[in-house]
Design an enzyme around this catalytic site. Structure first.
Site, short mmCIF file in Angstrom:
data_model
loop_
_atom_site.label_atom_id
_atom_site.label_comp_id
_atom_site.label_asym_id
_atom_site.label_seq_id
_atom_site.Cartn_x
_atom_site.Cartn_y
_atom_site.Cartn_z
N ASP A 196 2.60 2.37 2.40
CA ASP A 196 2.59 3.32 3.76
C ASP A 196 4.25 3.03 4.51
O ASP A 196 4.76 2.09 4.18
CB ASP A 196 1.60 2.58 4.84
N CYS A 212 0.89 -1.28 0.06
CA CYS A 212 -0.11 -0.18 -0.06
C CYS A 212 0.82 1.18 -0.26
O CYS A 212 0.54 2.26 -0.07
CB CYS A 212 -0.96 -0.06 1.09
N CYS A 225 -2.39 5.64 5.03
CA CYS A 225 -3.68 5.66 5.04
C CYS A 225 -4.11 6.13 6.40
O CYS A 225 -3.47 5.88 7.43
CB CYS A 225 -4.48 4.39 4.54
N CYS A 282 -2.62 -2.68 8.70
CA CYS A 282 -2.00 -1.55 9.46
C CYS A 282 -1.78 -1.70 10.75
O CYS A 282 -0.71 -1.28 11.24
CB CYS A 282 -3.22 -0.37 9.47
#
Lengths: 222, 137
Positions: free
Chosen positions: B39, B37, B64, B107
């Site tokens: 991140d 993603c 995010c 996450c």
């Protein structure tokens, strides 16, 4: 993702390995949707492939399968033509791009890249973090551009250009590592080490690709 | 997909954003990334070398809302805990607190990894500085 080894013709019931036309009656056959892409193009199951042969087979298959050619065929043939065309396009797009092919190879080997299993080395995470901080500086600098901050913007532009060149170098290095990994498959050493290396390389490529897009975007507004 | 209230709350008012001054001692830094993603998360823990209690924590995350909320929550969670207790924190605690949906569980995994990386970094530094060696938690 095991590829079925035997298919039966819908028209003459001949049994043969999955292929586009029945070898007995030449009727167009629906390809098994889970056929592996290498088999589909008549290639050896190996991540390093002959790109010319792939393209040639692709064009040949596309011609043979083209829905226009099968408009007057039976319902089965029309349907097979459509579905096979979609499958062949998808397979070609996957195999012709080394990154997509590598990810497909991981999936074929039962270890698809997911969100959970792709840790990156700390040094790379740190590099990405530092670039993100520079990108944040670019975002913050924009609103102030009217107040005679041309020098500051020029500085950021130079810095971003440097980052992009650095990213290009890293990406080239990863492309070499990917090609080297592909050519090692099937040799004496075990495949689990090759799988791990392939995962690492493809994870890093995915990471840097996203970052490169952000950097390009920043450069375009600077 | 809508973010849960707790995620939005942390996202809009992130706790303990920033970093410790480079010259500050007894700080462990963990930087971890999620390639799929894009991140990246930095977590810093300020640790009392005598008691091994985490006295302060700071983070900075590019990613995010769930990644930001996960790391923000973690800075609150670890404060006052010993290094060993913090090292034992599981991502499921973060998932429960923030009510993360399945697609955002990674996450919380990233945030858990960040704690472990920060603790490991602190230990490396402490050992390098000649502090008494302790078993990793």
């Amino acid at each position: 993702m095991a590829t079925p080894t035997v298919a039966r013709c819908w028209r003459c019931q001949d049994e043969h390995r999955p292929q586009v036309f029945c070898p007995a009656c030449e009727a167009l056959q629906p390809l098994p949707p889970d056929i592996d892409y290498f088999t589909l193009f008549g290639l050896a199951r190996h991540p390093r492939l002959d790109e010319q042969a792939l393209a040639q087979t692709y064009y040949e298959l596309s011609r043979q399968l083209h829905p226009d050619l099968h408009q007057t065929g039976t319902a089965q043939e029309r349907e097979a033509s459509l579905q096979n065309t979609a499958l062949v396009n998808r397979a070609y797009r996957t195999l012709r791009d080394p990154v997509q092919r590598g990810r497909y190879w991981l999936a074929l080997n039962g270890e698809p890249l997911g969100k959970e299993n792709n840790k990156v080395p700390p040094a790379l995470a740190l590099f990405v973090f530092e670039v993100q901080e520079k990108l944040a500086a670019v975002r913050e600098a924009r609103p102030a551009e009217t107040e005679g901050t041309q020098d500051a913007l020029a500085g950021l532009r130079a810095e971003m250009t440097q980052v992009r060149d650095d990213l290009d170098d890293r990406m080239r290095d990863l492309q070499h590592r990917l090609a080297a990994n592909f050519s090692k498959w099937g040799q004496a050493d075990g495949s689990s080490a090759l799988l791990s290396e392939l995962k690492r390389v493809l994870s890093e490529m995915a990471y840097l690709r996203t970052l490169t897009r952000d950097v390009e975007k920043a450069l375009s507004i600077l | 997909m809508a973010y849960t209230e707790r995620v939005v709350e942390h996202y809009e008012r992130p706790r303990n954003v920033g970093s410790f001054a480079a010259e500050e001692g007894n700080v462990g830094t963990g930087v971890v990334g999620a390639p799929e993603c894009g991140d990246v998360m930095k977590l810093q823990l300020k640790i009392n070398p005598q008691t091994e209690v985490i006295e302060d924590a700071k983070f900075k995350t590019f990613g995010c809302g769930s990644a930001i909320a996960s790391s923000s929550y973690v800075t609150e969670l670890v404060k006052g805990k010993t290094v060993a207790e913090a090292g034992a924190i599981k991502n499921t605690e973060i998932v429960t607190e923030l009510a993360l949906p399945p697609v955002k569980i990674h996450c919380s995994v990233l945030a858990e990894d960040a704690i472990k990386a920060a603790v490991a970094d602190w230990r490396d530094r402490a050992e390098g500085a000649g502090a008494p060696k302790k078993d990793a938690a």
